[in-house]
Design an enzyme around this catalytic site. Structure first.
Site, PDB file in Angstrom:
ATOM      1  N   SER A 276       0.806  -1.222   0.000  1.00  0.00           N
ATOM      2  CA  SER A 276       0.000   0.000   0.000  1.00  0.00           C
ATOM      3  C   SER A 276       0.838   1.269   0.000  1.00  0.00           C
ATOM      4  O   SER A 276       0.404   2.312   0.483  1.00  0.00           O
ATOM      5  CB  SER A 276      -0.965   0.010   1.210  1.00  0.00           C
ATOM      6  OG  SER A 276      -1.807  -1.126   1.193  1.00  0.00           O
ATOM      7  N   ARG A 277       2.035   1.174  -0.519  1.00  0.00           N
ATOM      8  CA  ARG A 277       2.964   2.308  -0.610  1.00  0.00           C
ATOM      9  C   ARG A 277       3.391   2.836   0.766  1.00  0.00           C
ATOM     10  O   ARG A 277       3.924   3.935   0.876  1.00  0.00           O
ATOM     11  CB  ARG A 277       2.365   3.458  -1.438  1.00  0.00           C
ATOM     12  CG  ARG A 277       2.119   3.099  -2.906  1.00  0.00           C
ATOM     13  CD  ARG A 277       3.443   2.777  -3.598  1.00  0.00           C
ATOM     14  NE  ARG A 277       3.274   2.563  -5.034  1.00  0.00           N
ATOM     15  CZ  ARG A 277       3.227   1.374  -5.623  1.00  0.00           C
ATOM     16  NH1 ARG A 277       3.288   0.277  -4.875  1.00  0.00           N
ATOM     17  NH2 ARG A 277       3.127   1.253  -6.922  1.00  0.00           N
ATOM     18  N   LEU A 278       3.176   2.054   1.829  1.00  0.00           N
ATOM     19  CA  LEU A 278       3.628   2.440   3.168  1.00  0.00           C
ATOM     20  C   LEU A 278       5.004   1.828   3.412  1.00  0.00           C
ATOM     21  O   LEU A 278       5.206   0.957   4.262  1.00  0.00           O
ATOM     22  CB  LEU A 278       2.608   1.983   4.217  1.00  0.00           C
ATOM     23  CG  LEU A 278       1.231   2.641   4.095  1.00  0.00           C
ATOM     24  CD1 LEU A 278       0.250   2.055   5.099  1.00  0.00           C
ATOM     25  CD2 LEU A 278       1.351   4.157   4.287  1.00  0.00           C
TER      26      LEU A 278
END
Length: 213
Positions: free
Chosen positions: A190-192
């Site tokens: 999730s692009r985290l």
């Protein structure tokens, strides 16, 4: 149907990165990651983006890391190239390694300076003969009319060094980057992503921080 550039995406799920688990020394941490990149058989794991500036205009290109010595990152190139000129004007540079197979990136900021003559000689003498001759042939970054210019120059240089040891040209040699910031990036879902940054203090001690993705 052509795929939209905006729709290109990859979910990163392979690994994670914790500030409590990294080495206190970022160069040691880099060498650990580099060893993993070697074992993963990544094509040219030593390929890195070198970014330079003359104070006005930045420029980036791929060069090859050729050593990590005394906690400095070493590479070689033509001193008269555009990057050589920019590094003469401004010794602040950035390096960037991207190993997509491991979903990892390493970013390094630091100060660059030339290695000593003996070190440049030793590395040049270890290169394949064709690469040694190539260092004499190419007026790197200069405008040339046609490919034939290089072909003609190649014949001249091969004749000059026929049955002789190829000496290192004075315009070719090494640089070493002394890091003042090293950031390790590990892709996460999730692009985290995980980002761990090392910055050096005036007393030459490394401070470790986690950055938001």
């Amino acid at each position: 149907m052509k795929q939209s550039i905006a729709d290109i995406r990859k979910e990163y799920t392979a690994l994670s990165l914790s500030a409590s688990e990294v080495d206190p020394n970022p160069v040691s941490q880099f060498l650990s990651w580099f060893d993993m990149a070697l074992k993963a058989e990544i094509m040219e794991p030593n390929a890195m983006t070198l970014s330079t500036t003359d104070g006005n205009k930045p420029a980036s290109r791929i060069v090859l890391l050729k050593g990590v010595e005394n906690e400095e990152f070493v590479f070689y190139t033509n001193y008269k190239s555009s990057k050589g000129f920019q590094m003469d004007q401004n010794p602040n540079v950035s390096l960037n390694f991207f190993w997509p197979e491991l979903e990892r990136q390493v970013r390094i900021d630091g100060m660059v300076q030339k290695v000593d003559v003996a070190t440049s000689d030793d590395y040049f003498n270890s290169r394949p003969r064709g690469s040694q001759i190539g260092a004499w042939v190419s007026p790197q970054s200069e405008v040339i009319d046609t490919r034939e210019v290089l072909d003609s120059r190649l014949k001249e240089v091969e004749l000059k060094f026929q049955d002789k040891v190829v000496e290192r040209p004075s315009h070719w040699g090494g640089y070493r980057v002394k890091p003042n910031m090293i950031e390790f990036w590990q892709g996460r879902p999730s692009r985290l992503h995980d980002r761990i940054r090392y910055t050096i203090s005036d007393s030459r001690n490394w401070k470790i921080d986690r950055l938001a993705p």
